[in-house]
Design a protein around this motif. Structure first.
Motif, mmCIF file in Angstrom:
data_model
loop_
_atom_site.group_PDB
_atom_site.id
_atom_site.type_symbol
_atom_site.label_atom_id
_atom_site.label_comp_id
_atom_site.label_asym_id
_atom_site.label_seq_id
_atom_site.Cartn_x
_atom_site.Cartn_y
_atom_site.Cartn_z
ATOM 1 N N PRO A 258 0.833 -1.210 0.000
ATOM 2 C CA PRO A 258 0.000 0.000 0.000
ATOM 3 C C PRO A 258 0.864 1.255 0.000
ATOM 4 O O PRO A 258 1.887 1.312 0.691
ATOM 5 C CB PRO A 258 -0.799 -0.134 1.300
ATOM 6 C CG PRO A 258 -0.799 -1.598 1.603
ATOM 7 C CD PRO A 258 0.511 -2.113 1.111
ATOM 8 N N GLY A 259 0.461 2.224 -0.798
ATOM 9 C CA GLY A 259 1.217 3.462 -0.873
ATOM 10 C C GLY A 259 2.439 3.379 -1.755
ATOM 11 O O GLY A 259 3.319 4.248 -1.686
ATOM 12 N N SER A 260 2.541 2.355 -2.603
ATOM 13 C CA SER A 260 3.675 2.208 -3.513
ATOM 14 C C SER A 260 3.166 2.082 -4.945
ATOM 15 O O SER A 260 1.989 1.820 -5.186
ATOM 16 C CB SER A 260 4.520 0.980 -3.151
ATOM 17 O OG SER A 260 5.043 1.097 -1.853
ATOM 18 N N PHE A 261 4.092 2.260 -5.894
ATOM 19 C CA PHE A 261 3.755 2.197 -7.311
ATOM 20 C C PHE A 261 4.815 1.384 -8.044
ATOM 21 O O PHE A 261 5.890 1.108 -7.512
ATOM 22 C CB PHE A 261 3.653 3.610 -7.906
ATOM 23 C CG PHE A 261 2.613 4.466 -7.237
ATOM 24 C CD1 PHE A 261 1.281 4.368 -7.607
ATOM 25 C CD2 PHE A 261 2.960 5.337 -6.215
ATOM 26 C CE1 PHE A 261 0.313 5.148 -6.986
ATOM 27 C CE2 PHE A 261 2.007 6.116 -5.585
ATOM 28 C CZ PHE A 261 0.676 6.016 -5.975
ATOM 29 N N GLY A 284 6.013 9.137 -3.414
ATOM 30 C CA GLY A 284 6.861 10.275 -3.121
ATOM 31 C C GLY A 284 8.342 10.008 -3.288
ATOM 32 O O GLY A 284 9.161 10.932 -3.189
ATOM 33 N N GLY A 285 8.697 8.746 -3.567
ATOM 34 C CA GLY A 285 10.101 8.404 -3.719
ATOM 35 C C GLY A 285 10.632 8.689 -5.108
ATOM 36 O O GLY A 285 9.933 9.216 -5.982
ATOM 37 N N ASP A 319 9.406 12.199 -6.964
ATOM 38 C CA ASP A 319 8.092 12.373 -6.329
ATOM 39 C C ASP A 319 7.053 11.479 -7.006
ATOM 40 O O ASP A 319 6.025 11.935 -7.509
ATOM 41 C CB ASP A 319 7.665 13.843 -6.406
ATOM 42 C CG ASP A 319 6.390 14.110 -5.583
ATOM 43 O OD1 ASP A 319 6.143 13.346 -4.633
ATOM 44 O OD2 ASP A 319 5.649 15.055 -5.914
ATOM 45 N N VAL A 320 7.317 10.183 -7.006
ATOM 46 C CA VAL A 320 6.456 9.228 -7.713
ATOM 47 C C VAL A 320 5.077 9.169 -7.055
ATOM 48 O O VAL A 320 4.962 8.902 -5.850
ATOM 49 C CB VAL A 320 7.113 7.834 -7.727
ATOM 50 C CG1 VAL A 320 6.168 6.806 -8.318
ATOM 51 C CG2 VAL A 320 8.417 7.883 -8.515
ATOM 52 N N GLN A 321 4.038 9.407 -7.853
ATOM 53 C CA GLN A 321 2.658 9.405 -7.368
ATOM 54 C C GLN A 321 1.759 8.490 -8.198
ATOM 55 O O GLN A 321 0.542 8.483 -7.998
ATOM 56 C CB GLN A 321 2.093 10.830 -7.383
ATOM 57 C CG GLN A 321 2.846 11.817 -6.517
ATOM 58 C CD GLN A 321 2.707 11.524 -5.030
ATOM 59 O OE1 GLN A 321 1.741 10.898 -4.600
ATOM 60 N NE2 GLN A 321 3.702 11.950 -4.242
ATOM 61 N N ALA A 322 2.334 7.747 -9.140
ATOM 62 C CA ALA A 322 1.552 6.862 -10.012
ATOM 63 C C ALA A 322 2.485 5.831 -10.627
ATOM 64 O O ALA A 322 3.714 5.925 -10.516
ATOM 65 C CB ALA A 322 0.860 7.668 -11.108
ATOM 66 N N ASP A 323 1.900 4.805 -11.285
ATOM 67 C CA ASP A 323 2.696 3.855 -12.056
ATOM 68 C C ASP A 323 3.298 4.563 -13.264
ATOM 69 O O ASP A 323 2.725 5.521 -13.796
ATOM 70 C CB ASP A 323 1.832 2.688 -12.531
ATOM 71 C CG ASP A 323 1.324 1.828 -11.377
ATOM 72 O OD1 ASP A 323 1.941 1.873 -10.299
ATOM 73 O OD2 ASP A 323 0.315 1.126 -11.571
ATOM 74 N N HIS A 324 4.462 4.093 -13.711
ATOM 75 C CA HIS A 324 5.123 4.692 -14.866
ATOM 76 C C HIS A 324 5.746 3.597 -15.726
ATOM 77 O O HIS A 324 5.933 2.453 -15.281
ATOM 78 C CB HIS A 324 6.226 5.677 -14.432
ATOM 79 C CG HIS A 324 5.725 6.900 -13.741
ATOM 80 N ND1 HIS A 324 5.134 7.947 -14.409
ATOM 81 C CD2 HIS A 324 5.727 7.238 -12.416
ATOM 82 C CE1 HIS A 324 4.793 8.882 -13.539
ATOM 83 N NE2 HIS A 324 5.142 8.486 -12.322
ATOM 84 N N THR A 325 6.082 3.972 -16.951
ATOM 85 C CA THR A 325 6.845 3.095 -17.842
ATOM 86 C C THR A 325 8.000 3.887 -18.439
ATOM 87 O O THR A 325 7.915 5.109 -18.602
ATOM 88 C CB THR A 325 5.977 2.545 -18.988
ATOM 89 O OG1 THR A 325 5.486 3.635 -19.783
ATOM 90 C CG2 THR A 325 4.821 1.727 -18.447
ATOM 91 N N ILE A 326 9.090 3.173 -18.765
ATOM 92 C CA ILE A 326 10.226 3.774 -19.457
ATOM 93 C C ILE A 326 10.764 2.749 -20.449
ATOM 94 O O ILE A 326 10.894 1.565 -20.119
ATOM 95 C CB ILE A 326 11.328 4.231 -18.477
ATOM 96 C CG1 ILE A 326 12.497 4.884 -19.241
ATOM 97 C CG2 ILE A 326 11.813 3.103 -17.589
ATOM 98 C CD1 ILE A 326 13.509 5.558 -18.333
ATOM 99 N N GLY A 533 -5.398 7.792 -16.901
ATOM 100 C CA GLY A 533 -5.440 6.401 -16.453
ATOM 101 C C GLY A 533 -4.533 6.083 -15.296
ATOM 102 O O GLY A 533 -4.161 4.936 -15.096
ATOM 103 N N ASP A 534 -4.154 7.121 -14.496
ATOM 104 C CA ASP A 534 -3.254 6.870 -13.370
ATOM 105 C C ASP A 534 -3.991 6.715 -12.043
ATOM 106 O O ASP A 534 -3.391 6.693 -10.984
ATOM 107 C CB ASP A 534 -2.192 7.976 -13.261
ATOM 108 C CG ASP A 534 -2.806 9.354 -13.010
ATOM 109 O OD1 ASP A 534 -4.037 9.448 -12.910
ATOM 110 O OD2 ASP A 534 -2.024 10.334 -12.937
ATOM 111 N N GLY A 535 -5.337 6.630 -12.086
ATOM 112 C CA GLY A 535 -6.104 6.386 -10.873
ATOM 113 C C GLY A 535 -6.505 7.631 -10.118
ATOM 114 O O GLY A 535 -7.106 7.537 -9.040
ATOM 115 N N LYS A 536 -6.187 8.808 -10.638
ATOM 116 C CA LYS A 536 -6.586 10.041 -9.979
ATOM 117 C C LYS A 536 -6.834 11.117 -11.030
ATOM 118 O O LYS A 536 -6.400 10.995 -12.182
ATOM 119 C CB LYS A 536 -5.527 10.496 -8.981
ATOM 120 C CG LYS A 536 -4.141 10.690 -9.560
ATOM 121 C CD LYS A 536 -3.168 11.048 -8.445
ATOM 122 C CE LYS A 536 -1.751 11.252 -8.980
ATOM 123 N NZ LYS A 536 -1.159 10.033 -9.483
#
Length: 583
Positions: A258-261, A284-285, A319-326, A533-536
């Motif tokens: 919980p609280g991670s992405f 936030g990391g 400041d990660v607040q959602a899932d990401h791709t690279i 589509g990031d949930g917010k």
């Protein structure tokens, strides 16, 4: 024999030693020889003084001229550029080692010299010492041989006194090395890939690497090599392959606290992104990725959340607040050509091909640390044809990037060209630009449809790939616009990747893939205003809303028709404002 010299006798007892040294002689028995016992006694002596007493003592000396026992069970096998000889050592108590002789084209007729010691590579007559093997080893690997040449072998055992056996020819001699290949069979479970996949032929003694890549949101669960579990690392490399092998990977969903992405990293051939796969990052990391081209490659594209960004060897999410791709792709650097010693004069370069109507072409002259936009030009033709030229390009090696934006400013995947302009002009023709791609809603409740749209060349066939599997095809309409509806009822919950490419069925030529886009099949009822589509619903969705509000084509605008009344107006604007305020 009789000793007649130099022995002094006195009044006290004296011990004398007599050494017997074997010498070559016509009467000496040949191999296998024998052992001989020699006994010595003192029978008389000469003296100027009287002597008394007698000598009844004696000593026995054994002369070893007996050969050791030959090795047994000798055989051999030929491989790629080598021959392997095996045998069983004799059980003699004085057994010491083995000398293996090799001769190309003819049987070995030479023998080691009794008492001599040899090293690998020594020659004995017309033969070569292939191996000198001490006990208890029972194998000789003779390498650096020529494939297609027949090699004869003979094995000689040796004892601790330097005697050699008569020698034995291994079963199967002569042996002819040849190119030998083995098969490595790879397989993978659902939610990931292993490349190369299936049966791969590998030359004997060489190496083969396999890249194991989980899908977004997954990680490697098990990696089995020849049915034995090994560390789940990628790539996995077989070295010095001497047999058939198997490799199998399975994947499991990443457990996100919980609280991670999750940040999912992938790369094309020619380089790596590290860390690869799915990385869990606390809210936030930060997470830094290193992009490393292989030798002879440069970074071609760097895509973050399906959006092209400036290429760099490092990228950090903060400041990660959602899932990401690279994702990074790489392109081979052309061979260095000797520089032109003549005058460096300006030249002309021309690019022509097919894109989509209403697009805008940009050509970038890309160097290691700089990018110069040479110019931009609109595509006015209805079939998407274009031809752009630039005059005054100085002669030399250039890396050009060609980018096309569609009517609504979506960007195609960049096409790169390494060009040597040391001529009066240069023409790069028949370019087929990759399509643009967009998703109406980045998050869809299971059972709903994910709408994929963009622009491509009118009349061309467009292929849609879902999670790298061809899903649908269509013919692009005359405006260049295309649209796919993907039912999500049968899809797994979580993130899915889509991309497209177009094909000219007349010439059978296909474009590169578009950039990749992702959408999420959600277990929850999705708020339609979550356009990213990031949930917010936040400033990112506001930016997308404004972009689609001003879109020229209807598909982009349809996605913000929140009240489904068939038009986009102030009512939809009001719904979005209310939704973002609630968040």
């Amino acid at each position: 024999c009789t000793s007649n010299g130099g022995v002094t006798a006195g009044t006290s007892a004296t011990i004398y030693k007599v050494r017997i040294t074997p010498k070559s002689h016509a009467l000496m028995p040949a191999v296998p020889g024998a052992s001989y016992a020699t006994t010595g006694t003192v029978t008389s002596f000469t003296s100027s003084n009287p002597h008394t007493g007698t000598d009844t003592s004696s000593a026995t000396v054994t002369v070893d001229n007996g050969s050791p026992t030959d090795v047994t069970n000798a055989s051999g096998t030929a491989g790629t550029g080598q021959v392997t000889i095996n045998w069983t050592n004799p059980v003699d108590t004085d057994y010491h080692s083995v000398v293996v002789l090799r001769r190309a084209g003819s049987a070995v007729a030479d023998t080691p010299v009794e008492g001599d010691t040899y090293s690998n590579g020594n020659t004995i007559g017309a033969s070569t010492v292939a191996c000198v093997v001490d006990t208890p080893t029972e194998t000789c690997i003779d390498s650096s041989l020529t494939n297609g040449t027949a090699y004869h072998y003979k094995i000689f055992s040796k004892d601790t006194n330097g005697n050699y056996a008569s020698g034995i020819v291994p079963t199967g001699s002569p042996f002819t090395p040849s190119a030998v290949t083995f098969v490595i069979t790879s397989s993978a479970g659902a939610n990931g890939t292993i490349i190369p996949f299936g049966a791969t032929n590998v030359a004997q003694g060489s190496s083969q690497a396999f890249a194991i890549t989980p899908d977004s949101g997954y990680e490697v669960e098990t990696l089995l090599v020849d049915s034995i579990s090994v560390a789940t690392s990628s790539p996995y490399t077989f070295t010095n392959v001497q047999a058939d092998h198997t490799i199998h990977a399975t994947f499991v969903a990443v457990v996100v606290p919980p609280g991670s992405f999750i940040i999912s990293a992938t790369s094309g051939t020619g380089g790596t992104v590290s860390p690869v796969g799915s990385t869990v990052v606390a809210q936030g990391g930060s997470q830094t990725y290193t992009i490393t081209p292989n030798t002879g490659y440069n970074i071609a594209t760097l895509t973050v959340d399906s959006i092209s960004v400036a290429t760099s060897t490092s990228y950090t999410f903060t400041d990660v607040q959602a899932d990401h791709t690279i994702n990074a792709t790489f392109i081979a650097v052309p061979a260095v050509v000797a520089p032109d010693t003549g005058a460096s004069r300006p030249t002309t370069i021309i690019f022509s091909g097919k894109a989509f109507p209403g697009g805008k072409i940009s050509v970038i002259d890309k160097e290691l640390r700089t990018e110069d936009t040479l110019g931009q030009e609109d595509i006015s033709s209805q079939d998407g044809s274009f031809s752009v030229s630039f005059i005054g390009i100085f002669q030399g090696l250039h890396s050009f990037g060609l980018i096309v934006k569609d009517k609504d400013l979506r960007t195609s995947q960049t096409k790169f060209f390494f060009v040597d302009t040391r001529s009066d002009s240069f023409l790069e023709k028949d370019i087929l630009v990759p399509p643009t791609i967009d998703i109406a809603n980045g998050q869809v409740s299971r059972g709903g449809n994910a709408t994929i749209f963009g622009y491509a060349t009118p009349g061309y066939t467009l292929e849609l790939y879902l999670d790298d599997i061809l899903l649908k095809e269509l013919i692009v309409e005359q405006s260049g616009l295309y649209k796919f509806e993907i039912p999500t009822g049968a899809l797994e919950f979580g993130q899915h990747k889509v991309r497209t490419k177009q094909i000219n069925l007349t010439t059978k030529k296909s474009s590169d893939f578009s950039t990749s886009r992702t959408f999420i099949v959600s277990r929850l009822t999705v708020v339609r205003a979550d356009l990213s589509g990031d949930g917010k619903v936040d400033i990112r969705d506001w930016s997308i809303f404004l972009s689609r509000w001003g879109a020229k084509e209807s598909l982009g605008r349809e996605s913000i028709d929140f009240n489904s009344d068939g038009k986009v107006d102030i009512a939809d604007f009001s719904i979005f404002i209310k939704t973002i305020r609630k968040k």
